[in-house]
Scaffold this active site. Structure first.
Site, mmCIF file in Angstrom:
data_model
loop_
_atom_site.group_PDB
_atom_site.id
_atom_site.type_symbol
_atom_site.label_atom_id
_atom_site.label_comp_id
_atom_site.label_asym_id
_atom_site.label_seq_id
_atom_site.Cartn_x
_atom_site.Cartn_y
_atom_site.Cartn_z
ATOM 1 N N LYS B 76 37.397 -2.985 26.094
ATOM 2 C CA LYS B 76 36.529 -4.160 25.921
ATOM 3 C C LYS B 76 35.263 -3.959 26.755
ATOM 4 C CE LYS B 76 36.681 -9.252 26.328
ATOM 5 N NZ LYS B 76 37.495 -10.422 26.747
ATOM 6 N N SER B 151 37.908 -14.086 23.407
ATOM 7 C CA SER B 151 36.721 -13.272 23.403
ATOM 8 C C SER B 151 36.995 -11.785 23.165
ATOM 9 C CB SER B 151 36.009 -13.430 24.747
ATOM 10 O OG SER B 151 36.833 -12.937 25.789
ATOM 11 N N SER B 175 42.009 -15.281 25.869
ATOM 12 C CA SER B 175 41.158 -14.299 25.176
ATOM 13 C C SER B 175 41.843 -12.996 24.779
ATOM 14 C CB SER B 175 39.926 -13.974 26.023
ATOM 15 O OG SER B 175 39.006 -15.028 25.948
#
Lengths: 484, 486
Positions: B76, B151, B175
């Site tokens: 990420k 996210s 997330s």
């Protein structure tokens, strides 16, 4: 109207840790800009602080040194504001639960009396960087070497009533932190700075006046002058019908005045909240005890001991305990010569005079404590007289020999105590001075003591200063009185 | 190989049927062909990946391979990676190349994994749909008109679409678990403090936690084995030994006590989601577990408390993006205040600005006690709810999300978006671990079952999830896009 000044101090002490409070970078002073700032100090995305245990130990030592309450738990908070030299956009500090609670500092006043100033608390925080306005053609450079340097902020109660008391308090703090070895106390390098809160009130009034805060004053002298200026300004303002506003001011040493920086209305809302990246600091009692055992004797205790055990005057004890280096020097001299009063006299007399003359600190003294102790020993055992001793001291100071004994030998300064030798010199001087002898005999007996000085001087001259003055005196008196 | 689990990939690498280089090339090719539709990557690091793959192949040839050597994955874009752009989904950091590796990144590197690149995400991890990225929204591989969740939507989509077998995500209020549920993969949020936060760009420091996202619980266990553990550079990471998370996967579930929080099955729960979750619970019963209802009475306060605490911390954490030292700086600032104002106005997106403003307000003088302190009190009550429940049951189960993935652009109101995290957010406030596993579908959109345990119960959660995956095949389903160009 009679006015009373009320002063409170916030003293920032830079702790003498090897590395920064939340990162491993060095704290050494004077390096090239931004060479002592790593990713953590720069506040790069993703970095996290790790608390330096040495900074905690130093703060706790200070707390113990002022007999403060040591809370079991202290918490780091974030103080949020924007400034280019504040890399993270917040300063990690302690707002609600500081590491050191209430304590006391004893301040020695000029008249030799002592006053206790209360410390409200002391907390740990990180320093910011430095903005460099020169050399950038209308722009500003940022040096983050200092960012993250550990500071201990010591906040007093508003207990001081004059600039002299404030300076006395500042000196006492300076003395404590240097004794503890937790700061070099170097004000010129910014290791110690203070914010001064000043207000005035009519004498006798309970309630405090409105205060102004003077930021970042960095010498004892400037503290005194800034307060003096500010007190006068506030009194004039009130007497002219004005009102003191709560504001932050800056002291300008060149103009010797304080100037407004920002008023309360413009004051920042720092939005303090507990720093989620750091756990609360839990101090267990065993650790505190371990630190307590490691504490050196502090100035107040030393002063008391110098008076009680060594029989020094309050003044002497105060001067000789003011700095750790001075006290250690004095104690060594005393141990070598075995006479505290003589040691005190010499350290404060000849030695301090010479240090002042050459602008040297005691740690850079040309004469070390063993040498001075050796010199005093020779005075005490009558090897040399006082006058020769001063000569020996000067020779030591100039590096003409390693010890008093070596210089005494080299210069032939050994005191003549052989009665026969002195007697023959005395006889010679009396024989050479018939007029003075006549005057002596004509004088009233109670005036004769003064007149004997001439003969003593002649004998000392004849002995090139090596005759024992007491012996010379006694012999002369006996012989002259016998003649009259 | 693109639809295989890590275990299967390692088997093939060990057997020599494929090299890490071949696998990496294959997956880079897939990213090239498919990611235009998905937008799951912000940065693809093909060159570094191939060189890491060669190194891994060399290690394997030398007999020095570990359990993850040569395994491709993605990171990420919230984790700092040395020499690679680390944008955190923000224009603010569009020009930021991190000079250092996050601790988890260096651990994965040391383990011989091959990072293919940095995955898309909501800006500074603020979002539940991945529509808040400066680099555009990510599409759900199961239905390109749906959001992947946020996210960590880029990581979830990349794993689901067969671009990588696993990826790192972060979870501040759901997330990892919510996008895992929306994309039909397995995602674990570990106990707060179990995985180092060093080098992970902070959103809300007391809630943020990195964790693995993969195709199976067993793969999550393998990744957690590598990334978990105390880090001296993170004061909030916990000094506690790391068990072998793979070891307990096969333990039988007979006697397992499951609690169903009443509050997780109330109003607003989509019927399809509820059906899938209730069916999943029946599977556990068939495996010998017992089920009872429990209550987490402070659940309804979790979202309000979260939206005080997280923005408060964020407003402070994001102050460093000021245009002075790194990141976006506006052109020709007239003075310092102008520099701050325009750099931040231009660099941050709307959701980030919204949360900075909320946080600044709740921390300001006169509001701190009413908001921040109160929220911290609520947080303690929520934690007590969970600890109380775990005295009665071994794990809690419920839906990961109230609905399946919603349509891109459908949720315009920020508050209704915040409500998407209703089942995931309390877990972060309490610091406990949670895992989401695929448990069915609503139409062609996946449904996630969430399993929660007490602090440091990751091994148990992975075991429970793994046993479910042994008994079901939801986690083996692949979206059409993954089959295309296979």
């Amino acid at each position: 109207m009679q006015w009373e000044t009320v002063i409170g101090l916030e003293v920032h002490v830079q702790l003498a840790t090897q590395s920064k409070i939340f990162s491993g970078s060095s704290t050494a002073f004077g390096a090239e800009p931004n060479t002592q700032a790593n990713a953590v100090d720069l506040g790069l995305p993703g970095v996290l602080p790790v608390l330096n245990e040495q900074a905690v130990a130093m703060a706790l030592k200070f707390g113990l040194g002022i007999n403060a309450e040591i809370p079991e738990v202290s918490v780091f908070d974030r103080k949020n504001y924007f400034y280019p030299d504040l890399p993270k956009g917040y300063q990690t500090s302690q707002m609600y639960d500081p590491i050191v609670g209430r304590g006391e500092v004893e301040v020695l006043l000029d008249d030799g009396s002592a006053k206790v100033i209360r410390v409200h608390h002391a907390h740990l925080e990180e320093d910011a960087g430095k903005s460099l306005h020169e050399d950038f053609h209308g722009m500003t450079g940022i040096d983050l070497n200092r960012a993250g340097t550990p500071l201990l902020e010591i906040v007093s109660e508003p207990d001081m009533r004059s600039a002299k008391e404030a300076v006395g308090y500042l000196r006492a703090i300076h003395s404590i932190v240097t004794y503890l070895g937790i700061s070099d106390g170097n004000m010129a390098e910014g290791s110690m700075r203070c914010d001064v809160n000043v207000s005035v009130r009519p004498r006798g009034q309970e309630e405090f006046g409105t205060r102004a805060e003077i930021k970042n004053v960095n010498s004892f002298r400037f503290v005194e002058r800034a307060i003096a200026y500010e007190v006068e300004r506030q009194i004039e303002l009130i007497e002219d019908g004005g009102k003191v506003v709560q504001e932050t001011r800056l002291y300008d040493p060149d103009a010797d005045e304080t100037r407004s920086m920002r008023t309360k209305e413009e004051a920042n809302d720092y939005r303090y909240f507990p720093c989620p990246d750091l756990l609360p600091v839990v101090v267990d009692s065993a650790y505190v005890e371990h630190l307590r055992e490691s504490l050196p004797e502090l100035p107040a205790e030393k002063r008391a001991r110098f008076q009680d055990e060594l029989g020094l005057s309050a003044y002497d004890a105060g001067v000789l305990s003011a700095s750790r280096a001075m006290a250690e020097y004095f104690e060594r001299v005393k141990d070598v010569c075995g006479d505290a009063k003589q040691a005190a006299n010499w350290v404060q007399g000849e030695l301090s005079g010479a240090l002042n003359r050459d602008s040297l600190d005691i740690s850079d003294s040309s004469v070390d404590a063993d040498q001075l102790g050796g010199l005093i020993t020779r005075v005490i055992d009558n090897t040399i007289n006082g006058k020769a001793a001063k000569q020996v001291f000067q020779a030591l100071w100039n590096g003409e020999g390693d010890s008093a004994d070596a210089i005494i030998d080299a210069h032939g300064l050994k005191q003549v105590t052989d009665t026969g030798a002195i007697e023959s010199m005395v006889d010679q001087v009396i024989a050479d001075s018939p007029a003075q002898v006549a005057q002596y005999c004509d004088a009233e007996p109670d005036k004769r003591g003064k007149m004997i000085g001439y003969f003593v001087g002649q004998v000392m001259k004849a002995s090139r200063g090596t005759a024992n003055p007491q012996q010379v005196n006694t012999l002369l008196k006996d012989k002259l009185d016998a003649l009259c | 190989m693109h639809d295989k689990t890590i275990t299967e990939i390692v088997g093939a690498l060990d057997a020599g049927t494929i090299s890490s280089r071949e696998l990496t090339q294959d997956l880079l090719g897939r990213i090239d062909r498919l990611d235009g539709q998905l937008n799951s990557f912000i940065t693809v690091t093909a060159e570094q990946a191939l060189s890491a793959a060669d190194q891994a192949d060399q290690q394997r040839a030398n007999g020095q391979a570990g359990p993850l050597t040569g395994v491709p994955l993605a990171i990420k874009d919230i984790f700092c990676t040395q020499g690679v752009k680390t944008s955190c989904g923000s224009k603010m950091l569009d020009n930021f190349v991190a000079p250092y590796d996050a601790t988890v990144v260096s651990k994965l590197r040391a383990a011989g994994t091959v990072s293919l690149g940095k995955t898309n995400m909501d800006e500074f991890a603020m979002g539940s749909s991945n529509e808040n990225s400066f680099y555009g929204p990510v599409k759900n591989p199961w239905d390109l008109t749906a959001v992947p969740g946020g996210s960590s939507g880029g990581s979830a989509a990349a794993v689901a679409a067969g671009l990588v077998p696993a990826a790192l995500g972060t979870d501040t209020g759901g997330s990892i678990r919510q996008p895992a549920a929306f994309c039909g993969i397995t995602g674990l949020k570990p106990t707060y403090g179990r995985v180092s936060r060093y080098g992970m760009i902070a959103y809300a420091s007391s809630l943020d936690q990195g964790g693995p996202m993969a195709r199976s619980a067993a793969d999550c266990a393998l990744l957690l084995n590598t990334i978990a553990g105390h880090d001296a550079r993170d004061s909030t990471s916990i000094a506690r030994g790391v068990p072998d998370y793979s070891e307990e996967l096969d333990a039988p579930l007979a006697g397992l006590k499951i609690g169903l929080p009443r509050e997780y099955f109330g109003d607003g729960l989509d019927a399809d989601v509820e059906t899938a979750i209730r069916d999943a619970i029946k599977v556990f019963e068939s495996l010998g577990a017992s089920v009872r209802e429990v209550s987490l009475p402070h659940t309804s306060y979790a979202i309000p408390a979260y939206y005080v605490i997280a923005p408060a911390e964020a407003s402070s954490n994001l102050s460093r993006y000021d245009g002075v030292r790194f990141g976006h700086r506006c052109d020709n600032p007239s003075d310092l205040i102008d520099l701050y104002k325009r750099s931040r106005a231009e660099g941050f997106g709307d959701e980030v600005k919204r949360r900075i403003l909320i946080g600044t307000h709740t921390l300001s003088e006169g509001f701190f006690d009413a908001y921040y302190k109160k929220a911290q009190q609520v947080r303690r009550l929520i934690r007590q709810d969970f600890l109380g429940a775990f005295e009665e049951v071994d794990v809690l189960m419920g839906p990961a999300t109230p609905t399946p993935a919603f349509d891109l652009g459908a949720t315009k109101d920020p508050v209704s978006m915040y409500l998407q995290d209703i089942y995931t957010i309390a877990i972060n406030l309490a610091g406990i671990p949670g895992i989401s596993v695929p448990a069915g579908f609503s139409g062609k959109r996946p449904v996630g079952l969430q399993i929660l345990g007490t602090h440091f119960s990751e091994a148990r959660l992975l075991n429970v999830a793994h046993q479910f995956q042994q008994a079901t095949d939801w986690h083996l389903r692949r979206p059409e896009i993954a089959e295309e160009n296979a």
